[in-house]
Design an enzyme around this catalytic site. Structure first.
Site, PDB file in Angstrom:
ATOM      1  N   GLY A   1       5.489 -10.529   6.416  1.00  0.00           N
ATOM      2  CA  GLY A   1       5.446 -11.482   5.321  1.00  0.00           C
ATOM      3  C   GLY A   1       5.534 -12.910   5.818  1.00  0.00           C
ATOM      4  N   ASN A   2       5.737 -13.837   4.875  1.00  0.00           N
ATOM      5  CA  ASN A   2       5.795 -15.247   5.230  1.00  0.00           C
ATOM      6  C   ASN A   2       7.095 -15.632   5.916  1.00  0.00           C
ATOM      7  OD1 ASN A   2       3.254 -16.401   4.178  1.00  0.00           O
ATOM      8  ND2 ASN A   2       3.999 -15.619   2.235  1.00  0.00           N
TER       9      ASN A   2
ATOM     10  N   LYS B   1       9.086  -6.235   7.793  1.00  0.00           N
ATOM     11  CA  LYS B   1       9.655  -4.902   7.660  1.00  0.00           C
ATOM     12  C   LYS B   1       8.832  -3.951   8.516  1.00  0.00           C
ATOM     13  CE  LYS B   1      11.875  -4.991   3.132  1.00  0.00           C
ATOM     14  NZ  LYS B   1      11.961  -4.342   1.800  1.00  0.00           N
TER      15      LYS B   1
ATOM     16  N   GLY C   1      -4.502 -10.668  -1.882  1.00  0.00           N
ATOM     17  CA  GLY C   1      -3.605 -10.501  -0.747  1.00  0.00           C
ATOM     18  C   GLY C   1      -3.347  -9.038  -0.444  1.00  0.00           C
ATOM     19  N   VAL C   2      -3.332  -8.713   0.843  1.00  0.00           N
ATOM     20  CA  VAL C   2      -3.181  -7.310   1.229  1.00  0.00           C
ATOM     21  C   VAL C   2      -1.836  -6.757   0.777  1.00  0.00           C
ATOM     22  CG1 VAL C   2      -2.233  -7.752   3.546  1.00  0.00           C
ATOM     23  CG2 VAL C   2      -3.607  -5.689   3.133  1.00  0.00           C
ATOM     24  N   ASP C   3      -0.816  -7.618   0.664  1.00  0.00           N
ATOM     25  CA  ASP C   3       0.478  -7.142   0.176  1.00  0.00           C
ATOM     26  C   ASP C   3       0.396  -6.684  -1.268  1.00  0.00           C
ATOM     27  OD1 ASP C   3      -0.003  -9.797  -0.596  1.00  0.00           O
ATOM     28  OD2 ASP C   3       2.122 -10.357  -0.540  1.00  0.00           O
TER      29      ASP C   3
END
Length: 249
Positions: free
Chosen positions: A9-10, A14, A103-105
Site C-alpha cells: 500500500g501507500n 501486508k 486500482g488493483v487494491d
C-alpha cells in the site's frame, strides 16, 4: 513450492504465506517508509525464500517503492507475478470502461468480497483514501467513490493551519473541544459518505448491501456503522484468490 502473497500500500505492507489449500497463513503487517527492502528483510526469513519459492505482488505504492519491492522479490524468489486489474475474473465484472484505471487494491477487494458469498456488497477501504465500491449479488461492479481518509483530512488541515492538531481526539456527535471536533468532523465526513452510499446502493439494487470494511483505519469507523463487517486483510485475500486462479486468470 512455497508461495507468498504481498499487498503493497501507500504507507504499509501486508504479506503472508499461502497454505496448502490456497488460503492465507499468518498475515504480517508492517510500515515501511522509504526502506521497502529493509522492511521485507525484517518480515520474510531467508529460509522460506529461494528458487523453489514464488511470490505474488499487488501494489498501489509509488513507482519507486513498487520497483524496490519487485527488485527485492526478484532476488529472493524463483518466480514472481504481479497482479493487474482485469475486466472479469472469478465471477466479478468491473464497471470501468478501462479496467486498468481501477486500482488493483479495489479490484482485489471486490474479488475477495464476492468469494465470501453471492450477495450484494458495499466494499469500503480505509487507508490513505476512503474507497467505496458497490458489487451486486451477480458479481457486477456498479462503480464507486474515492475520498480522503479521516487521517489524511486531519493532516491536510494541520498543514493548512498549523495550530490545528493532526492527531488525537474522540468522535462525538457534538464536540466541545478542538481535538474532539476535528476527530468528529473528519470521521463524520467518512461515515456520512458511507451511509449515503449504502442508501443509494439500496435504492439502485432494491436491497441493502452488506457492508464490508477493510484497511488500517476501518476499525475506527466500524463501531459507528450498524452491521459493518471487518475484513482486515481483504486485499491480501484477493491476492491469494488471484494466485489460486493462476496469473492468467
Amino acid at each position: 513450492m512455497t508461495q507468498w502473497v504481498f499487498d503493497l500500500g501507500n504507507s504499509r505492507m501486508k504479506c503472508a504465506p499461502l497454505q496448502e489449500d490456497g488460503r492465507l497463513g499468518d498475515v504480517r503487517a508492517l510500515g515501511y517508509g522509504d526502506d521497502v527492502a529493509g522492511a521485507l528483510d525484517g518480515a520474510i526469513p531467508a529460509a522460506v525464500t529461494g528458487e523453489a519459492a514464488s511470490a505474488v505482488l499487488a501494489s498501489v505504492a509509488s513507482p519507486a517503492r513498487t520497483a524496490a519491492a519487485v527488485d527485492w522479490l526478484t532476488r529472493r524468489f524463483g518466480c514472481i507475478s504481479i497482479v493487474r486489474t482485469q475486466p472479469t475474473l472469478a465471477g466479478v465484472r468491473i464497471a470501468y470502461a478501462d479496467p486498468a484505471r481501477l486500482g488493483v487494491d479495489r479490484f482485489l477487494a471486490l474479488l475477495a468480497a464476492h468469494a465470501r458469498g453471492t450477495r450484494a456488497w458495499l466494499v469500503v477501504g480505509v487507508g490513505t483514501a476512503v474507497t467505496i465500491d458497490l458489487l451486486d449479488a451477480q458479481g457486477r461492479h456498479h462503480g464507486g467513490r474515492i475520498a480522503p481518509s479521516p487521517r489524511l483530512m486531519r493532516e491536510a488541515l494541520q498543514q493548512a493551519a498549523a495550530q490545528l492538531p493532526a492527531h488525537g481526539g474522540d468522535y462525538l456527535e457534538f464536540a466541545a473541544d478542538t481535538r474532539d471536533a476535528l476527530a468528529s468532523g473528519c470521521e463524520g465526513a467518512a461515515l456520512g459518505l458511507i451511509e449515503r452510499s449504502l442508501a443509494q446502493a439500496e435504492q439502485r439494487l432494491g436491497e441493502r448491501p452488506a457492508l464490508l470494511l477493510h484497511g488500517g483505519g476501518a476499525g475506527e469507523l466500524a463501531s459507528h456503522l450498524d452491521h459493518a463487517m471487518l475484513a482486515p486483510s481483504l486485499v491480501l485475500e484477493g491476492v491469494a484468490l488471484w494466485a489460486r486462479l493462476g496469473a492468467d486468470g
